[in-house]
Design an enzyme around this catalytic site. Structure first.
Site, PDB file in Angstrom:
ATOM      1  CD  GLU A   2      -5.690   7.631  -2.941  1.00 47.79           C
ATOM      2  OE1 GLU A   2      -6.114   7.515  -4.129  1.00 47.79           O
ATOM      3  OE2 GLU A   2      -6.245   7.796  -1.882  1.00 47.79           O
ATOM      4  CD  GLU A  42      -3.002  -0.913   0.148  1.00 49.06           C
ATOM      5  OE1 GLU A  42      -3.059   0.297  -0.237  1.00 49.06           O
ATOM      6  OE2 GLU A  42      -3.733  -1.817  -0.220  1.00 49.06           O
TER       7      GLU A  42
END
Length: 256
Positions: free
Chosen positions: A103, A81
């Site tokens: 992100e 991730e």
């Protein structure tokens, strides 16, 4: 004198057992540095340990091999991730977990109806599990191990390392909708339903990939996302001296 010696022996045994149940017995500071060679320094070892100790059973349930496998699986998934790795990267693709905190590429707000959102706030991926969507921020913040208003302060997941790790472990330990918890899957405590088996969903590391991001990684044959997660997991299993177990891939599993 014999009674005194027996009491001392019992205390020593209990103390030894308690220490053996701590994640630091499996992942030392030095091993952590080896696992995450190119990590962002935000992700400190002390923050990981503090967060891990806030959740009963995380990395402390079962025999030594089971505990090692859970931690290898947790770091395998979260390293994917947050990865900054690439083909031919120094030390290899799988030495670059925990590189990113947030992100990338201008993510959306992830403000879903039915759950609160604060004006001007975005609920994109942050932290080891890349916690995203307002409903996850709300539920994570309400958890007893965190108890912070993450709806009004989502940036805490990217600025407080202990909270950041706690959100990842919360997600790991908590069943998500119709999905089992990743914790129960890796411990072998999940029994698939008839519908699960018909969909190819069986116990193993692949089911955890399905829990976390099955809509992208699963049911599509070989997929880079699934393969990357497996690569990290295998590296950590090797470092911990354990075998990989079965059902690593979710390519033949329909998403939950």
């Amino acid at each position: 004198m014999k009674l005194y010696a027996a009491v001392l022996f019992t205390l020593a045994f209990l103390l030894g057992s308690a220490i053996a149940q701590d994640v630091t017995e499996i992942i030392s500071r030095d091993l952590y540095e080896t696992m995450l060679k190119h990590r962002n320094r935000f992700y400190s070892y002390d923050a990981f340990v503090a967060a891990a100790r806030s959740f009963d059973g995380f990395g402390t349930t079962g025999d030594l091999i089971t505990r090692k496998r859970e931690l290898a699986a947790f770091f395998g998934q979260t390293s994917h991730e947050t990865t900054g790795g690439w083909d031919n990267a120094p030390d290899g693709r799988y030495a670059w977990g925990y590189y990113f905190i947030e992100e990338q590429d201008n993510p959306p707000a992830y403000c879903d109806p039915g759950w609160p959102c604060a004006s001007g706030k975005k609920y994109y991926g942050r932290g080891p599990i890349q916690l995203s969507h307002n409903y996850n921020y709300k539920q994570a913040g309400d958890n007893g191990a965190i108890r912070r208003d993450l709806i009004n302060n989502p940036e805490l997941v990217a600025t407080d390392a202990t909270i950041s790790f706690k959100t990842a472990i919360w997600f790991w330990m908590t069943p998500q909708g119709n999905k089992p918890s990743s914790h129960n899957v890796i411990l072998g405590r999940w029994t698939p339903s008839a519908a699960d088996r018909a969909a190819g969903r069986v116990p193993g590391y692949g089911a955890i990939t399905n829990i976390i991001n099955g809509g992208i990684a699963c049911g599509r044959g070989p997929h880079p996302s699934s393969g990357d997660r497996i690569g990290f997991y295998k590296r950590y299993c090797d470092l911990l001296g354990i075998n990989y177990g079965g059902n690593l891939n979710c390519r033949d599993q329909k998403p939950f």
